[in-house]
Structure formats: structure tokens, C-alpha cells
Design a protein around this motif. Structure first.
Motif, PDB file in Angstrom:
ATOM      1  N   GLU A 359      -3.025   0.121  -8.155  1.00  0.00           N
ATOM      2  CA  GLU A 359      -1.974  -0.848  -8.504  1.00  0.00           C
ATOM      3  C   GLU A 359      -0.996  -0.194  -9.486  1.00  0.00           C
ATOM      4  O   GLU A 359      -1.395   0.352 -10.517  1.00  0.00           O
ATOM      5  N   VAL A 360       0.282  -0.220  -9.138  1.00  0.00           N
ATOM      6  CA  VAL A 360       1.337   0.307 -10.015  1.00  0.00           C
ATOM      7  C   VAL A 360       2.431  -0.754 -10.147  1.00  0.00           C
ATOM      8  O   VAL A 360       2.489  -1.716  -9.367  1.00  0.00           O
ATOM      9  N   GLU A 361       3.293  -0.577 -11.143  1.00  0.00           N
ATOM     10  CA  GLU A 361       4.403  -1.511 -11.341  1.00  0.00           C
ATOM     11  C   GLU A 361       5.713  -0.760 -11.209  1.00  0.00           C
ATOM     12  O   GLU A 361       5.930   0.269 -11.857  1.00  0.00           O
ATOM     13  N   GLU A 362       6.593  -1.270 -10.343  1.00  0.00           N
ATOM     14  CA  GLU A 362       7.896  -0.633 -10.119  1.00  0.00           C
ATOM     15  C   GLU A 362       8.973  -1.713 -10.146  1.00  0.00           C
ATOM     16  O   GLU A 362       8.934  -2.662  -9.347  1.00  0.00           O
ATOM     17  N   ASP A 363       9.928  -1.564 -11.065  1.00  0.00           N
ATOM     18  CA  ASP A 363      11.047  -2.512 -11.190  1.00  0.00           C
ATOM     19  C   ASP A 363      10.561  -3.959 -11.336  1.00  0.00           C
ATOM     20  O   ASP A 363      11.095  -4.900 -10.733  1.00  0.00           O
ATOM     21  N   GLY A 364       9.502  -4.137 -12.086  1.00  0.00           N
ATOM     22  CA  GLY A 364       8.986  -5.475 -12.336  1.00  0.00           C
ATOM     23  C   GLY A 364       8.126  -6.037 -11.231  1.00  0.00           C
ATOM     24  O   GLY A 364       7.640  -7.169 -11.336  1.00  0.00           O
ATOM     25  N   LEU A 365       7.908  -5.269 -10.170  1.00  0.00           N
ATOM     26  CA  LEU A 365       7.077  -5.746  -9.060  1.00  0.00           C
ATOM     27  C   LEU A 365       5.742  -5.010  -9.053  1.00  0.00           C
ATOM     28  O   LEU A 365       5.667  -3.820  -9.383  1.00  0.00           O
ATOM     29  N   LYS A 366       4.705  -5.757  -8.685  1.00  0.00           N
ATOM     30  CA  LYS A 366       3.401  -5.122  -8.511  1.00  0.00           C
ATOM     31  C   LYS A 366       3.344  -4.490  -7.123  1.00  0.00           C
ATOM     32  O   LYS A 366       3.634  -5.149  -6.117  1.00  0.00           O
ATOM     33  N   VAL A 367       2.993  -3.220  -7.093  1.00  0.00           N
ATOM     34  CA  VAL A 367       2.892  -2.492  -5.821  1.00  0.00           C
ATOM     35  C   VAL A 367       1.454  -1.977  -5.691  1.00  0.00           C
ATOM     36  O   VAL A 367       0.930  -1.317  -6.589  1.00  0.00           O
ATOM     37  N   PHE A 368       0.840  -2.304  -4.565  1.00  0.00           N
ATOM     38  CA  PHE A 368      -0.521  -1.848  -4.284  1.00  0.00           C
ATOM     39  C   PHE A 368      -0.436  -0.703  -3.270  1.00  0.00           C
ATOM     40  O   PHE A 368      -0.020  -0.902  -2.126  1.00  0.00           O
ATOM     41  N   VAL A 369      -0.791   0.480  -3.742  1.00  0.00           N
ATOM     42  CA  VAL A 369      -0.645   1.705  -2.929  1.00  0.00           C
ATOM     43  C   VAL A 369      -1.980   2.018  -2.258  1.00  0.00           C
ATOM     44  O   VAL A 369      -2.989   2.261  -2.931  1.00  0.00           O
ATOM     45  N   ASP A 415       3.861  -9.764  -3.444  1.00  0.00           N
ATOM     46  CA  ASP A 415       3.587  -8.413  -3.936  1.00  0.00           C
ATOM     47  C   ASP A 415       3.726  -7.413  -2.786  1.00  0.00           C
ATOM     48  O   ASP A 415       3.544  -7.749  -1.612  1.00  0.00           O
ATOM     49  N   VAL A 416       4.052  -6.183  -3.145  1.00  0.00           N
ATOM     50  CA  VAL A 416       4.311  -5.143  -2.140  1.00  0.00           C
ATOM     51  C   VAL A 416       3.059  -4.328  -1.889  1.00  0.00           C
ATOM     52  O   VAL A 416       2.351  -3.939  -2.827  1.00  0.00           O
ATOM     53  N   VAL A 417       2.790  -4.097  -0.608  1.00  0.00           N
ATOM     54  CA  VAL A 417       1.714  -3.189  -0.204  1.00  0.00           C
ATOM     55  C   VAL A 417       2.365  -1.952   0.412  1.00  0.00           C
ATOM     56  O   VAL A 417       3.178  -2.066   1.326  1.00  0.00           O
TER      57      VAL A 417
END
Length: 428
Positions: A359-369, A415-417
Motif C-alpha cells: 500500500e502506497v499513497e500518491e497524490d492523496g490517494l491510496k494505491v495498492f500495488v 481506491d486504486v489497484v
């Protein structure tokens, strides 16, 4: 040139990709998918060749790669399997995995062979993904990658009897007298720079193979002199003939020499030290004080070695008695394969395609890589721009438990995957 160790890279063939194809014949209105499966990649196989005696070939060629499987084609044509790559090695070769330093195989018989890397499985063509509700799958499965690894090759000579002793005690002369071997003989230390093999064919006894091992000296088990390079060659022997210079012309003490050689054996391999030994007091023709031999014999017998013989390899005195005793003992000692301890034996791991989720944060969004070999293969199999293929992609993620794991990590709607370079918004 005698080469008894080598390090090489081996890789089996990748599996061929499955084909995406549809029937296009004019008079087949509902043609449907007809993409064939890819072929299997070729295996890498080590095989014994009794005509080869060293690992010299691997000094110049270090990389061996098997053929890939051919991709599938339309009309349900399956791809051709890759040809297996056969690597020929001398009998007595041990194959060791470099990464773990464990033994994978011991090729000690004339018909032995071992598959060191298995070829990748071919991918399924799109015809295999057709269902009553998905009649025109626009995706296929990629071929599995082949296995690859660095392996070490070690040649351990196959001999019934091994000759032991310090340099220049007469082992090579002894071998040349009882066999047709032609070892280099001269009056200086380390005349023998490579193991010599010969078949003992003395009248009245059954033939057997004898090996003259280059000079093992004090400290050999720790890398001193030539011994550490060649101690492996007596591991397979059933019987040892320990040759000692009894003449004392070089100012050496035969009893101390005998003790030192056996101590090196013990340090290298206790089982080797326990092996039956015939002790030979050589160069007795130059012995002027008979009490030297008697004292030596008594000391050796007190150590537990009862088979002691007086011999002169130069004049052939006493050789027949030694050979008769060796032949008699060999009949009593059973033939056994090289023992490999369980903790030294290589156990192949089951090939699994794994993944990790971070889990990382990019531009205020949670991104699950999501990363790993599993998702790499999945993305190769699908076309994310095609609806049916995208549905299959999501179904696989669900069936493999990735969505369940994402929910456990606290993923929410919106959230972004990210799966490699492909991103999508998560929706319940």
C-alpha cells in the motif's frame, strides 16, 4: 588435460504461447475460437557417456539452453515441443546446485541420466477458454518460463582400489607394474599431477580398477598441496592401499608419514578414514636394517591395521602378495553407491507463481500495488481492453484470493489497484 570440476549455467526451454484465433471460413457462420496450445519447452538432461573421462568440454562452454516450445496456431494446431538438450558427462559425475551447494544427482552408472531443468509448460489457446456464456474468448494463456540455474559438476573417479601415500613413495611405479597404465615417473615430488587409472589384470585374480591419487600431504584436507583437489577421487573406492617409503632415504619417518596421511583422511571424511586399508612398506630393496620394517609393522598393527606387507615396486618383490590380498578383500566388501546425507541432498522447491501487495499513497490517494510472477503471467494472458477478457482477469483475481486480501488490508471503494502498468478503481 584432466579437468574434474566445472561450473555451468543451464536453462530449459520456455513453453510456447497459446494462440488467439477464430475460424473465418466463408461457409462457417458460427466459427468460434480455434487457437491451439503452445508446445512444451525442452528439458535439460545430463547423461552418462562412458567414452568421456574428464570435464574438459565444460572449460570452454559454460552456457547450455534448451529449445523453446513453438507457439500455438489457428485451426487448433498445437505448437511443437522443444527438443530436450542432452549434456553428456563422464561416469562418476556429481551434479551440485550452486545456490544451495547441495547434491542434485550422482551419475555413477553407465545408463544414468538426470533431468536438471524441466521445460516450461505450453500455454492454452483461446479454444480452451470457450464456455456456453463466453463463446468468443479474446485471450489465451502464455507459456510457462523454463527453469534455470547454475550447477557445479564434480568428477569422482570410479575405482575399486585407491593408492594413498606421500609424494614420491612409489605409487606410480606400483601402478605401472600391475596395470598397463603409463603414469609419469620421476624422482621428484609431485610427479603425478592428475589421477591415473589402471585395470589390474594379474594371473589368478579377478580384474579390478586401481587409481593412483596425486600426493596427499599434511594439510591436504585444508587445501595444502594437491591433495584437496583429488581427495574426492578416493571417496568411491572400496579399498585403500596405503604406500609408505620404508627406506628412509629422504630422511622421513614412515610411522609419522602413515599417521599424517590417515589424519588427513579423517579430517576430510570419517567414512573414508574407516575404509579397509592394506599397508605397504615400499622400497624394501633399499632397506639395510630389517628392524625398521619390524618396528613399522608393529606400530601400524597397534593402530588397528593388520594387513601389512613388505614390497619393492621397482623389483616387483612382494607385489603378488599385495594383489592377492586386495582381490580377496574386494570379494568381501560389497559394492555400494556413494552415500549422500539427507541434509546434503537437493530437494527441488515446488514452482509457485507468487505475488505481493503493498500500500502506497500518491497524490492523496491510496494505491495498492500488486506485483509478482503470478500477475505478470496473468497480464500476458488477457487483453484488458476487451470486455470478456477483462471479466476473466477480474475472475482470476477473485479466485486467487487477491480481492479478499485487499479487503483485509482495508481497501475502500474508489481506491486504486495497480497491477504492473495497469490500474483500475476498486469497486465492491
Amino acid at each position: 588435460m584432466f579437468i574434474d570440476t566445472a561450473k555451468i549455467f543451464v536453462k530449459s526451454g520456455d513453453g510456447g504461447h497459446g494462440c488467439i484465433s477464430f475460424r473465418r471460413e466463408k461457409y462457417v457462420p458460427l466459427g468460434g475460437p480455434d487457437g491451439g496450445d503452445g508446445g512444451r519447452g525442452g528439458d535439460v538432461v545430463f547423461k552418462v557417456d562412458t567414452n568421456i573421462t574428464t570435464l574438459l568440454d565444460f572449460k570452454y562452454k559454460k552456457k547450455f539452453v534448451a529449445d523453446k516450445g513453438t507457439n500455438g496456431e489457428g485451426s487448433k494446431c498445437y505448437g511443437k515441443d522443444g527438443s530436450k538438450l542432452i549434456i553428456k558427462v563422464p561416469m562418476g559425475t556429481i551434479i551440485r546446485d550452486i545456490e544451495t551447494n547441495k547434491i542434485m544427482a550422482d551419475l555413477s552408472h553407465s545408463d544414468d541420466e538426470f533431468v536438471v531443468c524441466r521445460g516450461g509448460k505450453g500455454g492454452k489457446g483461446n479454444v480452451k477458454f470457450a464456455t456456453p456464456t463466453r463463446q468468443a474468448p479474446n485471450f489465451a494463456e502464455p507459456g510457462m518460463p523454463g527453469e534455470e540455474r547454475w550447477v557445479g559438476l564434480e568428477l569422482k573417479l570410479l575405482a575399486d582400489v585407491g593408492l594413498l601415500g606421500f609424494p614420491n613413495v612409489g605409487k606410480s611405479t606400483f601402478l605401472s607394474v600391475v596395470t598397463k597404465a603409463k603414469p609419469k615417473i620421476a624422482n621428484y615430488h609431485f610427479t603425478t599431477l592428475k589421477p591415473n587409472l589402471g585395470v589390474v589384470a594379474v594371473k589368478g585374480i579377478e580384474p579390478f580398477v586401481m587409481a593412483d591419487i596425486p600426493g596427499i600431504i599434511e594439510g591436504a584436507s585444508e587445501g595444502v598441496g594437491l591433495g584437496i583437489d583429488f581427495l574426492r577421487h578416493i571417496e568411491r573406492t572400496r579399498l585403500l592401499i596405503h604406500v609408505v617409503d620404508i627406506s628412509g632415504l629422504e630422511g622421513r619417518d614412515p610411522i609419522e608419514d602413515f599417521k599424517k596421511i590417515n589424519e588427513e583422511l579423517k579430517k576430510y571424511n570419517v567414512k573414508l578414514w574407516d575404509r579397509p586399508q592394506i599397508v605397504v612398506a615400499n622400497k624394501c630393496d633399499m632397506l639395510y636394517d630389517e628392524s625398521v620394517y619390524e618396528n613399522f609393522k608393529k606400530a601400524v598393527q597397534e593402530m588397528g591395521y593388520n594387513k601389512v606387507f613388505k614390497m619393492s615396486a621397482a623389483t616387483s618383490q612382494g607385489i603378488e602378495a599385495v594383489m592377492q590380498e586386495a582381490s580377496k578383500l574386494l570379494k568381501e566388501i560389497p559394492l555400494t553407491d556413494l552415500e549422500i546425507a539427507d541434509d546434503e541432498r537437493f530437494i527441488p522447491e515446488e514452482k509457485r507463481f507468487t505475488y505481493t501487495i503493498n500500500e502506497v499513497e500518491e497524490d492523496g490517494l491510496k494505491v495498492f500495488v500488486v506485483e509478482g510472477t503470478f500477475v505478470d503471467r496473468l497480464l500476458l494472458a488477457v487483453n484488458v481492453n476487451e470486455p470478456d477478457s477483462l471479466r476473466y482477469f477480474h475472475k482470476v483475481l477473485k479466485n486467487k484470493g487477491i480481492f479478499d486480501e485487499l479487503r483485509e488490508m482495508g481497501i475502500e471503494d474508489g481506491d486504486v489497484v495497480r497491477v504492473n502498468d495497469f490500474e483500475f478503481e476498486y469497486m465492491l
